[in-house]
Design an enzyme around this catalytic site. Structure first.
Site, PDB file in Angstrom:
ATOM      1  N   CYS A   2       0.864  -1.158   0.000  1.00 31.93           N
ATOM      2  CA  CYS A   2       0.000   0.000   0.000  1.00 31.93           C
ATOM      3  C   CYS A   2       0.905   1.213   0.000  1.00 31.93           C
ATOM      4  O   CYS A   2       2.123   1.076   0.079  1.00 31.93           O
ATOM      5  CB  CYS A   2      -0.845   0.032   1.271  1.00 31.93           C
ATOM      6  SG  CYS A   2      -1.776  -1.480   1.551  1.00 31.93           S
ATOM      7  N   ARG A  27       1.086   1.833  -5.932  1.00 27.30           N
ATOM      8  CA  ARG A  27       1.283   0.802  -4.919  1.00 27.30           C
ATOM      9  C   ARG A  27      -0.008   0.069  -4.574  1.00 27.30           C
ATOM     10  O   ARG A  27      -0.041  -0.763  -3.672  1.00 27.30           O
ATOM     11  CB  ARG A  27       1.862   1.429  -3.649  1.00 27.30           C
ATOM     12  CG  ARG A  27       3.144   2.180  -3.888  1.00 27.30           C
ATOM     13  CD  ARG A  27       3.608   2.853  -2.634  1.00 27.30           C
ATOM     14  NE  ARG A  27       4.090   1.896  -1.664  1.00 27.30           N
ATOM     15  CZ  ARG A  27       5.335   1.456  -1.609  1.00 27.30           C
ATOM     16  NH1 ARG A  27       6.229   1.905  -2.440  1.00 27.30           N
ATOM     17  NH2 ARG A  27       5.691   0.572  -0.702  1.00 27.30           N
ATOM     18  N   TRP A  74      -3.787  -1.819  -1.284  1.00 31.62           N
ATOM     19  CA  TRP A  74      -3.860  -3.024  -2.111  1.00 31.62           C
ATOM     20  C   TRP A  74      -4.217  -4.131  -1.140  1.00 31.62           C
ATOM     21  O   TRP A  74      -3.451  -4.461  -0.233  1.00 31.62           O
ATOM     22  CB  TRP A  74      -2.515  -3.294  -2.772  1.00 31.62           C
ATOM     23  CG  TRP A  74      -2.569  -4.430  -3.744  1.00 31.62           C
ATOM     24  CD1 TRP A  74      -3.097  -4.409  -5.009  1.00 31.62           C
ATOM     25  CD2 TRP A  74      -2.075  -5.756  -3.537  1.00 31.62           C
ATOM     26  NE1 TRP A  74      -2.958  -5.648  -5.591  1.00 31.62           N
ATOM     27  CE2 TRP A  74      -2.337  -6.496  -4.721  1.00 31.62           C
ATOM     28  CE3 TRP A  74      -1.442  -6.413  -2.478  1.00 31.62           C
ATOM     29  CZ2 TRP A  74      -1.995  -7.835  -4.871  1.00 31.62           C
ATOM     30  CZ3 TRP A  74      -1.091  -7.744  -2.624  1.00 31.62           C
ATOM     31  CH2 TRP A  74      -1.364  -8.438  -3.810  1.00 31.62           C
ATOM     32  N   ASN A  99       1.266  -0.308   5.760  1.00 31.56           N
ATOM     33  CA  ASN A  99       1.661  -0.999   4.528  1.00 31.56           C
ATOM     34  C   ASN A  99       2.461  -2.219   4.958  1.00 31.56           C
ATOM     35  O   ASN A  99       3.506  -2.077   5.590  1.00 31.56           O
ATOM     36  CB  ASN A  99       2.525  -0.060   3.674  1.00 31.56           C
ATOM     37  CG  ASN A  99       3.272  -0.797   2.572  1.00 31.56           C
ATOM     38  OD1 ASN A  99       2.779  -1.786   2.034  1.00 31.56           O
ATOM     39  ND2 ASN A  99       4.456  -0.327   2.236  1.00 31.56           N
ATOM     40  N   GLY A 100       1.938  -3.413   4.653  1.00 30.81           N
ATOM     41  CA  GLY A 100       2.653  -4.629   5.039  1.00 30.81           C
ATOM     42  C   GLY A 100       1.685  -5.707   5.464  1.00 30.81           C
ATOM     43  O   GLY A 100       0.478  -5.605   5.228  1.00 30.81           O
ATOM     44  N   GLU A 478       5.678 -13.282 -22.259  1.00 32.63           N
ATOM     45  CA  GLU A 478       5.370 -11.883 -21.949  1.00 32.63           C
ATOM     46  C   GLU A 478       4.079 -11.443 -22.658  1.00 32.63           C
ATOM     47  O   GLU A 478       3.253 -10.733 -22.075  1.00 32.63           O
ATOM     48  CB  GLU A 478       6.564 -10.994 -22.348  1.00 32.63           C
ATOM     49  CG  GLU A 478       6.354  -9.499 -22.272  1.00 32.63           C
ATOM     50  CD  GLU A 478       6.036  -8.966 -20.877  1.00 32.63           C
ATOM     51  OE1 GLU A 478       5.994  -9.733 -19.913  1.00 32.63           O
ATOM     52  OE2 GLU A 478       5.782  -7.758 -20.778  1.00 32.63           O
ATOM     53  N   LYS A 482       0.758 -10.056 -20.736  1.00 38.21           N
ATOM     54  CA  LYS A 482       0.138  -8.754 -21.038  1.00 38.21           C
ATOM     55  C   LYS A 482      -1.346  -8.946 -21.297  1.00 38.21           C
ATOM     56  O   LYS A 482      -2.183  -8.207 -20.784  1.00 38.21           O
ATOM     57  CB  LYS A 482       0.758  -8.090 -22.274  1.00 38.21           C
ATOM     58  CG  LYS A 482       2.157  -7.550 -22.156  1.00 38.21           C
ATOM     59  CD  LYS A 482       2.307  -6.346 -21.274  1.00 38.21           C
ATOM     60  CE  LYS A 482       2.576  -6.729 -19.850  1.00 38.21           C
ATOM     61  NZ  LYS A 482       3.909  -6.592 -19.362  1.00 38.21           N
ATOM     62  N   GLU A 485      -3.341  -9.877 -18.035  1.00 40.52           N
ATOM     63  CA  GLU A 485      -3.448  -8.905 -16.941  1.00 40.52           C
ATOM     64  C   GLU A 485      -4.301  -7.688 -17.289  1.00 40.52           C
ATOM     65  O   GLU A 485      -4.902  -7.099 -16.393  1.00 40.52           O
ATOM     66  CB  GLU A 485      -2.083  -8.489 -16.403  1.00 40.52           C
ATOM     67  CG  GLU A 485      -1.237  -7.620 -17.295  1.00 40.52           C
ATOM     68  CD  GLU A 485       0.097  -7.235 -16.652  1.00 40.52           C
ATOM     69  OE1 GLU A 485       1.075  -7.088 -17.383  1.00 40.52           O
ATOM     70  OE2 GLU A 485       0.157  -7.076 -15.420  1.00 40.52           O
ATOM     71  N   HIS A 501       2.967 -32.160 -26.243  1.00 35.47           N
ATOM     72  CA  HIS A 501       3.082 -32.884 -24.976  1.00 35.47           C
ATOM     73  C   HIS A 501       1.945 -32.545 -24.017  1.00 35.47           C
ATOM     74  O   HIS A 501       2.070 -32.777 -22.816  1.00 35.47           O
ATOM     75  CB  HIS A 501       4.446 -32.607 -24.336  1.00 35.47           C
ATOM     76  CG  HIS A 501       5.588 -33.064 -25.189  1.00 35.47           C
ATOM     77  ND1 HIS A 501       5.857 -34.391 -25.405  1.00 35.47           N
ATOM     78  CD2 HIS A 501       6.486 -32.371 -25.938  1.00 35.47           C
ATOM     79  CE1 HIS A 501       6.893 -34.501 -26.227  1.00 35.47           C
ATOM     80  NE2 HIS A 501       7.291 -33.288 -26.569  1.00 35.47           N
ATOM     81  N   LYS A 600       1.090  -1.437  -9.356  1.00 30.86           N
ATOM     82  CA  LYS A 600       2.297  -1.217 -10.153  1.00 30.86           C
ATOM     83  C   LYS A 600       3.535  -1.782  -9.468  1.00 30.86           C
ATOM     84  O   LYS A 600       4.394  -2.358 -10.101  1.00 30.86           O
ATOM     85  CB  LYS A 600       2.458   0.284 -10.408  1.00 30.86           C
ATOM     86  CG  LYS A 600       3.662   0.643 -11.257  1.00 30.86           C
ATOM     87  CD  LYS A 600       3.465   0.200 -12.694  1.00 30.86           C
ATOM     88  CE  LYS A 600       4.724   0.300 -13.503  1.00 30.86           C
ATOM     89  NZ  LYS A 600       4.704  -0.647 -14.634  1.00 30.86           N
TER      90      LYS A 600
HETATM   91  C1  F6R Z   1       3.521  -7.092 -15.528  1.00 34.46           C
HETATM   92  C2  F6R Z   1       4.293  -6.403 -14.514  1.00 34.46           C
HETATM   93  C3  F6R Z   1       4.773  -7.184 -13.347  1.00 34.46           C
HETATM   94  C4  F6R Z   1       6.143  -6.676 -12.876  1.00 34.46           C
HETATM   95  C5  F6R Z   1       6.559  -7.397 -11.585  1.00 34.46           C
HETATM   96  C6  F6R Z   1       7.947  -6.997 -11.143  1.00 34.46           C
HETATM   97  O1  F6R Z   1       3.168  -6.250 -16.570  1.00 34.46           O
HETATM   98  O2  F6R Z   1       4.525  -5.229 -14.596  1.00 34.46           O
HETATM   99  O3  F6R Z   1       4.805  -8.552 -13.612  1.00 34.46           O
HETATM  100  O4  F6R Z   1       7.064  -6.926 -13.880  1.00 34.46           O
HETATM  101  O5  F6R Z   1       5.644  -7.094 -10.581  1.00 34.46           O
HETATM  102  O6  F6R Z   1       8.028  -5.624 -10.939  1.00 34.46           O
HETATM  103  P1  F6R Z   1       9.430  -4.880 -10.924  1.00 34.46           P
HETATM  104  O7  F6R Z   1       9.968  -4.956 -12.297  1.00 34.46           O
HETATM  105  O8  F6R Z   1       9.117  -3.476 -10.496  1.00 34.46           O
HETATM  106  O9  F6R Z   1      10.293  -5.607  -9.937  1.00 34.46           O
END
Ligand code: F6R
Length: 605
Positions: A2, A27, A74, A99-100, A478, A482, A485, A501, A600
């Site tokens: 958070c 966050r 969060w 936060n935690g 990847e 994308k 998510e 397989h 994020k």
């Molecule tokens: C997906 C995404 C997450 C981050 C992951 C690591 O689009 O953004 O999977 O890559 O949470 O975050 P960082 O790179 O900040 O350690």
């Protein structure tokens, strides 16, 4: 995970707190809230919508005060409902944000219930509020110091009490907390960014620290209760609003910023020198014989891609591991490993913990590839390489990923050169290829209209498969991440040879199969895998290099990449997958920049 902000001032502090929350939404954004002391009991406003809604509420209710704390959440313990939103009160005397995660909250809750405390939320945080209240004897600093002795887990907290109207107390263990020093006012926040514009002078609290903020003074005690002086650092955090410009979302903007971000990340020199990674790099690189890469999510996929480069270009054995797994398993430390952590934020809890774990096992040589120069990860590693993606706001990482790939390619080329596998002519070729990347990316971005046409089909699907081989398998991973998510379509990625397989059983007319098809040594093998899909009625969507001779036909849709890019191809091939996910999500009407349940920066484990 958070974001928290707190302040003591001689002016109405609510606008500063609200602005701080806006900047901390990366966050988490399940709920938000603010509580002020304005003579008497604390008053608060909370919202399960976004900070803009909270802002409206505080204006309508004239919530104002000189001392306040605020939070963006969060959800971990308890659903994202108003009752669980912070600030959490104890008996209308004390307000707290956290936060935690408190691991022993159940036993503490029983103990506090025994003392007559009533619990009105499902959060673990409420135990901290009641615990501090139960220990309060007129000095909040003392009560917090006593309380944190009883907490197991991770926390950064900010607390205020009605009987000390010009005081905010903070504490941290396992979650970040910075003190911002003002003139006749002082602040607390999870991240210096939250306080940009209010101060440039910060104390980065250390593990176990407890601090007391009053108008004129900041007092810090370490985990043993001793008063300590912590270094004051000047950080000019840029907190200005980032403009969206002509784009609909930050994710789209960030996808289109990639040519610039990559050109800012490519080293200026025409040679690969160890010094790009720090002063100590030449010595460190000479002492290693393998790499251990640790990261999460998208950053983990950049690590997986790098493994191919590192082993083929630098011929150095490379292991890539999900940070949250590595930190808890028995592994065999190797003092000759270079431990590489990759992270956009540099604050991801699992990656940080994995790094500390690796260090505790005796790994001396560590390198961070990171987008935030002031982050904990960069501070903790011996060496670093900063990506220059600029601030990434969209939760789904795009430009951070491609700039990480650039950094890791530079690492592979540098180690290759040091180990005698990259001669002057190969070095010059790599430099040329890197310099060509921004222009090549611009041509790939021009494919957007064709991808929009595909996204209409995709938006009606509920599942998708992504295939790639070799260096492009991580790119398929990847692409699938994308799509899931931000569009909430279930997507899986496989190395194409693995299809038979098991996953082939999933293939029907209803299953779109996205294929990354560069013109590399595995192309013919990949074509056979595509036939296996077609034979089962699967619908193929192929991103093919210009010279692959894969042509559209019934059930086979092809978008042709403008060129064939050789060794740097993954950096280009991921871009159409980003655009496909983005436009599919737009068609489905999701909240692209803030997808549900995500944040994020993942600062809890
Ligand atoms: C997906 C995404 C997450 C981050 C992951 C690591 O689009 O953004 O999977 O890559 O949470 O975050 P960082 O790179 O900040 O350690």
């Amino acid at each position: 995970m958070c974001g928290i902000v707190g302040a003591v001032a001689q002016r109405n502090i609510v606008p500063v707190l609200i602005e701080g929350l806006r900047r901390l939404e990366y966050r988490g954004y399940d709920s938000c809230g603010v509580a002020v002391l304005a003579g008497g009991e604390p008053r608060r406003a909370r919202s399960v919508a976004r900070v803009a809604d909270l802002d409206e509420q505080v204006r309508e209710t004239h919530l104002e005060g000189f001392t306040g704390i605020a939070h963006t959440r969060w959800a971990t313990h308890g659903a994202p409902v108003t009752n669980n939103a912070h600030p959490i009160f104890s008996r209308n005397a004390l307000a707290l944000v956290h936060n935690g995660i408190i691991e022993n909250y159940e036993s503490l809750r029983e103990m506090l219930r025994g003392k007559g405390y009533e619990f009105v939320s499902q959060t673990d945080t409420e135990v901290i509020a009641h615990l501090i209240h139960s220990l309060y004897r007129g000095d909040l600093f003392v009560a917090v110091r006593e309380a944190v002795q009883q907490l197991h887990g991770a926390y950064a907290i900010a607390v205020e009490h009605k009987d000390q109207p010009n005081t905010v107390v903070g504490a941290r263990q396992g979650s970040p907390l910075v003190v911002g020093l003002g003139q006749g006012e002082n602040f607390l926040a999870s991240d210096a960014l939250a306080l940009a514009g209010s101060t440039e002078h910060f104390i980065f609290l250390e593990e176990g620290d407890v601090c007391e903020l009053t108008l004129e003074r900041v007092r810090v005690a370490d985990r043993d209760g001793r008063d300590v002086e912590r270094e004051v650092r000047t950080v000019a955090a840029y907190g200005g609003a980032v403009e969206l410009g002509p784009y609909r979302h930050f994710m789209q903007k960030e996808i289109f910023e990639q040519p610039r971000a990559i050109s800012d990340t490519i080293p200026q020199a025409d040679s690969f020198d160890a010094s790009l990674f720090g002063d100590a790099a030449a010595r460190a690189f000479g002492e290693i014989d393998n790499l251990l890469i640790l990261a999460c999510g998208t950053s983990y996929y950049s690590g997986l891609t790098a493994k191919y480069w590192l082993e083929s270009i630098a011929k150095i054995p490379t292991q890539v591991e999900i940070a949250s797994e590595y930190r808890y398993r028995d592994s065999v430390p190797n003092p000759k490993s270079l431990v590489v952590v990759i992270s956009q934020s540099g604050e991801t809890a699992d990656t940080l913990a994995a790094l500390k774990h690796a260090q505790s096992l005796g790994h001396r040589h560590t390198l961070s590839v990171c987008n935030v120069g002031t982050s904990a990860m960069v501070r903790l590693t011996e060496l670093s390489f900063l990506t220059h993606a600029g601030r990434e706001i969209g939760v789904a990482s795009t430009k951070a990923f491609t700039t990480q790939l650039v950094a890791l390619f530079v690492l592979a080329a540098t180690l290759g050169k040091l180990r005698g596998h990259v001669d002057a002519s190969l070095e010059a070729q790599y430099v040329r290829q890197l310099r060509h990347l921004p222009a090549a990316l611009n041509s790939v971005l021009a494919l957007e209209p064709q991808i929009i046409a595909w996204s209409e089909d995709f938006s009606r699907k509920e599942n998708a498969l992504f295939l790639g081989r070799g260096l492009h398998y991580p790119i398929a991973l990847e692409g699938a991440l994308k799509l899931k998510e931000i569009s909430y379509i279930h997507a899986e990625a496989y190395p194409a040879g693995e299809l038979k397989h098991g996953p082939l059983a999933l293939v029907t007319e209803a299953m779109p199969v996205v294929t990354v098809a560069p013109n590399d040594a595995l192309l013919e093998k990949l074509k056979s895998n595509m036939q296996e899909v077609r034979a089962r009625g699967g619908e193929l969507y192929v991103f093919a290099d210009s010279d692959t001779r894969i042509v559209s036909e019934e059930g086979l849709h092809v978008i042709r990449m403008p060129e064939h890019y050789g060794v740097l191809s993954p950096i280009l091939h991921v871009v159409p997958l980003q655009l496909l996910a983005y436009h599919t999500a737009c068609s489905r009407g999701t909240d692209v920049d803030k997808p549900r349940n995500l944040a994020k920066s993942v600062t809890v484990e």
